[in-house]
Design a protein around this motif. Sequence first.
Motif, PDB file in Angstrom:
ATOM      1  N   GLY A   1       9.783  14.200  -4.441  1.00 43.43           N
ATOM      2  CA  GLY A   1      10.640  13.340  -5.448  1.00 43.43           C
ATOM      3  C   GLY A   1      10.888  12.159  -4.671  1.00 43.43           C
ATOM      4  O   GLY A   1      10.543  10.636  -4.857  1.00 43.43           O
ATOM      5  N   ASN A   2      11.788  12.339  -4.018  1.00 48.04           N
ATOM      6  CA  ASN A   2      12.821  10.754  -3.146  1.00 48.04           C
ATOM      7  C   ASN A   2      11.847  10.574  -2.223  1.00 48.04           C
ATOM      8  O   ASN A   2      12.279   9.205  -1.527  1.00 48.04           O
ATOM      9  CB  ASN A   2      13.981  11.558  -2.979  1.00 48.04           C
ATOM     10  N   GLN A   3      10.926  11.497  -1.184  1.00 49.66           N
ATOM     11  CA  GLN A   3      10.360  10.593  -0.555  1.00 49.66           C
ATOM     12  C   GLN A   3       8.998   9.601  -0.862  1.00 49.66           C
ATOM     13  O   GLN A   3       8.672   7.981  -1.009  1.00 49.66           O
ATOM     14  CB  GLN A   3       9.659  11.914   0.132  1.00 49.66           C
ATOM     15  N   GLN A   4       8.706   9.804  -2.198  1.00 56.09           N
ATOM     16  CA  GLN A   4       8.204   9.416  -2.274  1.00 56.09           C
ATOM     17  C   GLN A   4       8.515   7.586  -3.531  1.00 56.09           C
ATOM     18  O   GLN A   4       7.485   6.702  -3.576  1.00 56.09           O
ATOM     19  CB  GLN A   4       7.388   9.758  -3.868  1.00 56.09           C
ATOM     20  N   ARG A   5       9.714   7.989  -4.501  1.00 57.09           N
ATOM     21  CA  ARG A   5      10.729   6.529  -4.038  1.00 57.09           C
ATOM     22  C   ARG A   5      10.273   5.935  -3.566  1.00 57.09           C
ATOM     23  O   ARG A   5      10.456   4.561  -3.422  1.00 57.09           O
ATOM     24  CB  ARG A   5      11.756   6.786  -4.630  1.00 57.09           C
ATOM     25  N   VAL A   6      10.543   6.248  -2.348  1.00 56.04           N
ATOM     26  CA  VAL A   6      10.786   5.741  -0.785  1.00 56.04           C
ATOM     27  C   VAL A   6       9.670   4.642  -0.558  1.00 56.04           C
ATOM     28  O   VAL A   6       9.408   3.817   0.230  1.00 56.04           O
ATOM     29  CB  VAL A   6      11.296   6.336   0.298  1.00 56.04           C
ATOM     30  N   GLN A   7       8.691   6.049  -0.525  1.00 60.70           N
ATOM     31  CA  GLN A   7       7.308   5.561   0.399  1.00 60.70           C
ATOM     32  C   GLN A   7       6.493   4.374  -1.536  1.00 60.70           C
ATOM     33  O   GLN A   7       6.276   3.065  -0.357  1.00 60.70           O
ATOM     34  CB  GLN A   7       6.399   6.560  -0.352  1.00 60.70           C
ATOM     35  N   LEU A   8       7.167   3.908  -2.442  1.00 56.14           N
ATOM     36  CA  LEU A   8       7.046   3.102  -3.336  1.00 56.14           C
ATOM     37  C   LEU A   8       7.883   1.921  -2.799  1.00 56.14           C
ATOM     38  O   LEU A   8       7.522   0.826  -3.096  1.00 56.14           O
ATOM     39  CB  LEU A   8       7.112   3.892  -4.433  1.00 56.14           C
ATOM     40  N   ALA A   9       8.947   2.241  -2.609  1.00 58.41           N
ATOM     41  CA  ALA A   9       9.551   0.696  -2.272  1.00 58.41           C
ATOM     42  C   ALA A   9       8.936  -0.059  -0.740  1.00 58.41           C
ATOM     43  O   ALA A   9       9.662  -0.799  -0.914  1.00 58.41           O
ATOM     44  CB  ALA A   9      11.705   1.964  -2.004  1.00 58.41           C
TER      45      ALA A   9
ATOM     46  N   TYR B   1       1.502  -1.253  -0.288  1.00 68.34           N
ATOM     47  CA  TYR B   1       0.140  -0.046  -0.281  1.00 68.34           C
ATOM     48  C   TYR B   1       0.963   1.152  -0.218  1.00 68.34           C
ATOM     49  O   TYR B   1       2.133   1.843   0.868  1.00 68.34           O
ATOM     50  CB  TYR B   1      -0.909   0.176   1.761  1.00 68.34           C
ATOM     51  N   MET B   2       0.792   1.700  -0.906  1.00 66.76           N
ATOM     52  CA  MET B   2       1.053   3.340  -0.996  1.00 66.76           C
ATOM     53  C   MET B   2       0.113   4.017  -0.791  1.00 66.76           C
ATOM     54  O   MET B   2      -0.834   5.093  -1.618  1.00 66.76           O
ATOM     55  CB  MET B   2       2.080   3.773  -2.346  1.00 66.76           C
TER      56      MET B   2
ATOM     57  N   ALA C   1       6.933  -0.417  -0.377  1.00 60.11           N
ATOM     58  CA  ALA C   1       4.881  -1.194  -0.841  1.00 60.11           C
ATOM     59  C   ALA C   1       5.610  -1.981  -1.073  1.00 60.11           C
ATOM     60  O   ALA C   1       4.752  -2.898  -0.898  1.00 60.11           O
ATOM     61  CB  ALA C   1       4.059   0.099  -1.585  1.00 60.11           C
ATOM     62  N   LEU C   2       6.843  -1.891  -2.000  1.00 57.32           N
ATOM     63  CA  LEU C   2       6.988  -3.164  -2.743  1.00 57.32           C
ATOM     64  C   LEU C   2       8.024  -4.129  -1.846  1.00 57.32           C
ATOM     65  O   LEU C   2       8.931  -4.801  -2.431  1.00 57.32           O
ATOM     66  CB  LEU C   2       8.002  -2.624  -4.104  1.00 57.32           C
TER      67      LEU C   2
END
Length: 300
Positions: A135-143, A77-78, A145-146
């Motif tokens: 933007g990098n926080q968003q990448r961490v959030q995706l990580a 979940y993101m 979730a994965l």
Amino acid sequence: MPDLEIRQVSKRYGDKVALDGVSFEVRAGELFGFVGSNGAGKTTTMRIALGVLAADSGEVRFGGSPITHETRTRFGYMPEERGLYPKMKVFDQLVYLAELHGLSANAAHKSAETWISRLGLAPRRLDEVQKLSLGNQQRVQLAAALVHDPAVLVLDEPFSGLDPIAVDVMSAVLREKAATGVPVLFSSHQLDLVERLCDRIGIIRGGRLVACGSVEELTAGACAQLIVSVPEARPGWAKELPGVQVVSEEPARTVLELAPEVDDQLVLAAATATGPVREFRRLRPSLAELFRNVVAGEPK
């Protein structure tokens, strides 16, 4: 991989109806785009699917069975609002979240390193999240979730705040996950991106799902537009054709809108009768145009 099913889900807050019998499915290996205006019910639906909120009625099923706590540990979940620990370092945070999902310490470390590298976060792996760009926080959030290799992905506005390169990276990751059979559900206001990425799309308005299907299916009954180029045509040649509206007319180029029942070959015959036809092509409505038409009657 099994399908994710939302079945007749309803939710009310006092007199406010947030969801009214919403039903759709996200098939195994499918990218499903969930779109709607602000307040239409997208986030509420996703939170119910994740168990963050309880539905007043209806149910969520995965693989034909009701969702349980154990099932939800397999979900990625993101949230739209970043759910990260701001003072925790990127690597430590991902390891911690992976372990919460049941991974061993070794597996959690390996997965965290994999996604940090995959999402271009290696130079920031030991930074606190609060010190990263949005933007990098968003990448961490995706990580996050994965990192536990989820069986389902539910992402609320995952592309918000990303630059074009990051959008490409995230798009590729979502395609890869879907290719492994994972159902991927995500919401976005970037309709061109949704149209390009998604196998099917659901449009929600005022707590009700008002359209669901591929873009081709959703636009099948819409009025079609044609571009017709007849350099030698007399002005106004198409105005008398039944079921045809002239959208614009320029020298040698006319844009027409056809009612669903109109045969475009009759239009071609009429155009040919006025002179040689140099261009004759159909324009498919974009998702943005479809969205505007569908939500036009949304209550304010």
